[in-house]
Design a protein around this motif. Structure first.
Motif, PDB file in Angstrom:
ATOM      1  N   ALA A  22       1.007  -1.250   0.104  1.00  0.00           N
ATOM      2  CA  ALA A  22      -0.127   0.037   0.117  1.00  0.00           C
ATOM      3  C   ALA A  22       0.755   1.148  -0.201  1.00  0.00           C
ATOM      4  O   ALA A  22       1.956   1.274   0.697  1.00  0.00           O
ATOM      5  CB  ALA A  22      -0.931   0.143   1.280  1.00  0.00           C
ATOM      6  N   GLU A  23       0.352   2.338  -0.609  1.00  0.00           N
ATOM      7  CA  GLU A  23       0.990   3.521  -0.522  1.00  0.00           C
ATOM      8  C   GLU A  23       0.361   4.319   0.435  1.00  0.00           C
ATOM      9  O   GLU A  23      -0.931   3.867   1.033  1.00  0.00           O
ATOM     10  CB  GLU A  23       0.711   4.142  -1.942  1.00  0.00           C
ATOM     11  N   PRO A  24       1.060   5.174   1.300  1.00  0.00           N
ATOM     12  CA  PRO A  24       0.494   5.970   2.200  1.00  0.00           C
ATOM     13  C   PRO A  24      -1.017   6.326   2.120  1.00  0.00           C
ATOM     14  O   PRO A  24      -1.296   6.848   1.131  1.00  0.00           O
ATOM     15  CB  PRO A  24       1.397   7.085   2.682  1.00  0.00           C
ATOM     16  N   GLY A  25      -2.004   6.050   3.074  1.00  0.00           N
ATOM     17  CA  GLY A  25      -3.282   6.400   2.843  1.00  0.00           C
ATOM     18  C   GLY A  25      -4.206   5.323   2.049  1.00  0.00           C
ATOM     19  O   GLY A  25      -5.415   5.641   2.199  1.00  0.00           O
ATOM     20  N   GLU A  26      -3.651   4.474   1.638  1.00  0.00           N
ATOM     21  CA  GLU A  26      -4.584   3.541   0.714  1.00  0.00           C
ATOM     22  C   GLU A  26      -5.142   2.593   1.655  1.00  0.00           C
ATOM     23  O   GLU A  26      -4.990   2.211   2.970  1.00  0.00           O
ATOM     24  CB  GLU A  26      -3.779   2.842  -0.120  1.00  0.00           C
ATOM     25  N   GLU A  27      -6.482   2.360   1.213  1.00  0.00           N
ATOM     26  CA  GLU A  27      -7.596   1.724   1.856  1.00  0.00           C
ATOM     27  C   GLU A  27      -8.188   0.349   1.340  1.00  0.00           C
ATOM     28  O   GLU A  27      -7.926   0.261  -0.002  1.00  0.00           O
ATOM     29  CB  GLU A  27      -8.885   2.503   2.225  1.00  0.00           C
ATOM     30  N   ALA A  28      -8.501  -0.665   2.002  1.00  0.00           N
ATOM     31  CA  ALA A  28      -9.064  -1.884   1.559  1.00  0.00           C
ATOM     32  C   ALA A  28     -10.268  -2.207   2.181  1.00  0.00           C
ATOM     33  O   ALA A  28     -10.299  -2.171   3.547  1.00  0.00           O
ATOM     34  CB  ALA A  28      -7.940  -3.076   1.507  1.00  0.00           C
ATOM     35  N   TRP A  29     -11.497  -2.269   1.551  1.00  0.00           N
ATOM     36  CA  TRP A  29     -12.815  -2.633   2.302  1.00  0.00           C
ATOM     37  C   TRP A  29     -13.060  -3.799   1.519  1.00  0.00           C
ATOM     38  O   TRP A  29     -13.325  -4.210   0.432  1.00  0.00           O
ATOM     39  CB  TRP A  29     -13.711  -1.539   1.823  1.00  0.00           C
ATOM     40  N   ILE A  30     -13.296  -4.781   2.824  1.00  0.00           N
ATOM     41  CA  ILE A  30     -14.151  -6.102   2.284  1.00  0.00           C
ATOM     42  C   ILE A  30     -15.326  -6.287   3.074  1.00  0.00           C
ATOM     43  O   ILE A  30     -15.528  -6.118   4.058  1.00  0.00           O
ATOM     44  CB  ILE A  30     -13.088  -7.123   3.230  1.00  0.00           C
ATOM     45  N   LYS A  58      -5.201   0.406   5.083  1.00  0.00           N
ATOM     46  CA  LYS A  58      -6.302   0.490   6.129  1.00  0.00           C
ATOM     47  C   LYS A  58      -7.282  -0.247   5.891  1.00  0.00           C
ATOM     48  O   LYS A  58      -8.275   0.004   4.779  1.00  0.00           O
ATOM     49  CB  LYS A  58      -6.584   1.829   6.314  1.00  0.00           C
ATOM     50  N   VAL A  59      -7.637  -1.339   6.592  1.00  0.00           N
ATOM     51  CA  VAL A  59      -8.509  -2.375   6.254  1.00  0.00           C
ATOM     52  C   VAL A  59      -9.814  -2.086   6.969  1.00  0.00           C
ATOM     53  O   VAL A  59     -10.010  -2.118   8.448  1.00  0.00           O
ATOM     54  CB  VAL A  59      -7.884  -3.802   6.757  1.00  0.00           C
ATOM     55  N   SER A  60     -11.016  -2.068   6.298  1.00  0.00           N
ATOM     56  CA  SER A  60     -12.302  -1.939   6.829  1.00  0.00           C
ATOM     57  C   SER A  60     -13.062  -3.288   6.513  1.00  0.00           C
ATOM     58  O   SER A  60     -12.983  -3.532   5.351  1.00  0.00           O
ATOM     59  CB  SER A  60     -13.215  -0.824   6.491  1.00  0.00           C
ATOM     60  N   LEU A  61     -13.784  -4.016   7.384  1.00  0.00           N
ATOM     61  CA  LEU A  61     -14.517  -5.326   7.093  1.00  0.00           C
ATOM     62  C   LEU A  61     -15.903  -5.050   7.377  1.00  0.00           C
ATOM     63  O   LEU A  61     -16.272  -4.629   8.662  1.00  0.00           O
ATOM     64  CB  LEU A  61     -14.143  -6.477   7.824  1.00  0.00           C
ATOM     65  N   VAL A  62     -16.843  -5.250   6.289  1.00  0.00           N
ATOM     66  CA  VAL A  62     -18.386  -4.973   6.389  1.00  0.00           C
ATOM     67  C   VAL A  62     -18.916  -6.257   6.419  1.00  0.00           C
ATOM     68  O   VAL A  62     -19.030  -6.983   5.620  1.00  0.00           O
ATOM     69  CB  VAL A  62     -18.907  -4.027   5.583  1.00  0.00           C
ATOM     70  N   LEU A  63     -19.671  -6.948   7.571  1.00  0.00           N
ATOM     71  CA  LEU A  63     -20.426  -8.002   7.840  1.00  0.00           C
ATOM     72  C   LEU A  63     -21.791  -7.573   7.696  1.00  0.00           C
ATOM     73  O   LEU A  63     -22.333  -6.719   8.473  1.00  0.00           O
ATOM     74  CB  LEU A  63     -20.102  -8.713   9.061  1.00  0.00           C
ATOM     75  N   LYS A 146     -11.524   5.608  -3.374  1.00  0.00           N
ATOM     76  CA  LYS A 146     -10.714   4.917  -4.315  1.00  0.00           C
ATOM     77  C   LYS A 146     -10.048   3.774  -3.439  1.00  0.00           C
ATOM     78  O   LYS A 146      -8.881   3.504  -4.088  1.00  0.00           O
ATOM     79  CB  LYS A 146      -9.790   5.977  -4.929  1.00  0.00           C
ATOM     80  N   ALA A 147     -10.851   3.208  -2.588  1.00  0.00           N
ATOM     81  CA  ALA A 147     -10.116   1.876  -2.206  1.00  0.00           C
ATOM     82  C   ALA A 147     -10.371   0.729  -2.816  1.00  0.00           C
ATOM     83  O   ALA A 147     -11.303   0.429  -3.642  1.00  0.00           O
ATOM     84  CB  ALA A 147     -10.843   1.734  -0.666  1.00  0.00           C
ATOM     85  N   PHE A 148      -9.542  -0.342  -2.541  1.00  0.00           N
ATOM     86  CA  PHE A 148      -9.380  -1.433  -3.025  1.00  0.00           C
ATOM     87  C   PHE A 148     -10.691  -2.303  -2.489  1.00  0.00           C
ATOM     88  O   PHE A 148     -10.920  -1.970  -1.168  1.00  0.00           O
ATOM     89  CB  PHE A 148      -8.303  -2.430  -2.820  1.00  0.00           C
ATOM     90  N   GLN A 149     -11.498  -2.854  -3.177  1.00  0.00           N
ATOM     91  CA  GLN A 149     -12.787  -3.548  -2.549  1.00  0.00           C
ATOM     92  C   GLN A 149     -12.834  -5.063  -2.879  1.00  0.00           C
ATOM     93  O   GLN A 149     -12.636  -5.340  -4.301  1.00  0.00           O
ATOM     94  CB  GLN A 149     -14.146  -2.901  -2.927  1.00  0.00           C
ATOM     95  N   LEU A 150     -13.320  -5.900  -2.007  1.00  0.00           N
ATOM     96  CA  LEU A 150     -13.418  -7.242  -2.159  1.00  0.00           C
ATOM     97  C   LEU A 150     -14.842  -7.567  -1.568  1.00  0.00           C
ATOM     98  O   LEU A 150     -14.975  -7.325  -0.462  1.00  0.00           O
ATOM     99  CB  LEU A 150     -12.398  -7.889  -1.254  1.00  0.00           C
TER     100      LEU A 150
END
Length: 155
Positions: A22-30, A58-63, A146-150
């Motif tokens: 990740a570059e500074p500030g990049e996020e991933a949302w699952i 920076k990871v966020s997980l949404v269940l 502009k986060a990566f999303q799975l």
């Protein structure tokens, strides 16, 4: 000839794609709408989320939907928190690892109450309950950032 225990059968050193960090500030949302323990996708995505965090995202997980069952803090047998067999608590343990490494985990209140009848107090400590209207807004937040999303849907 049958291979011996410990013998490598595959090229485990070759990597085809670059090792992206990740570059500074990049996020991933699952986002997971999946039934825990009915297949491997839930645990595999939690392991992927953990790897994303270790790559600096920076990871966020949404269940939501049946995915909220992953965050049940009352799972265990014969008592809460106890493993009936090795791996029985793998999902709970991986959620705790994610949170201890900085991930934020959310669970939908509608699915918890209306579908499965468990309370916010029954969540693994640290999991944040959210309004069902936030399912869409969390996805829009990820998109706007502009986060990566799975996204995983299983029924």
């Amino acid at each position: 000839m049958k291979p011996e225990a410990g013998q490598e059968l595959y090229d485990v050193a070759e990597k085809v794609f670059p090792d992206i960090k990740a570059e500074p500030g990049e996020e991933a949302w699952i986002f997971m709408h999946t039934v825990p323990y009915e297949g491997s996708v839930g645990l595999v995505n939690l392991l992927t989320a953990t790897r994303l965090g270790r790559k600096g995202f920076k990871v966020s997980l949404v269940l939501y939907g049946p995915g909220v069952l992953m965050a049940s803090g009352t799972r265990g047998y014969p008592a809460v928190g106890q493993e009936a067999f090795p791996g029985h608590m793998a999902i709970n343990n991986q959620l705790k690892t994610l949170m201890s490494e900085g991930a934020t985990i959310y669970a939908c209140r509608f699915a918890m109450g209306a579908l499965y009848g468990f309370r916010e107090d029954d969540l693994i400590p640290g999991v944040k309950a959210f309004n069902p209207l936030d399912v869409l807004d969390s996805a829009l937040t990820a998109w706007r950032n502009k986060a990566f999303q799975l996204n995983t849907w299983t029924v």
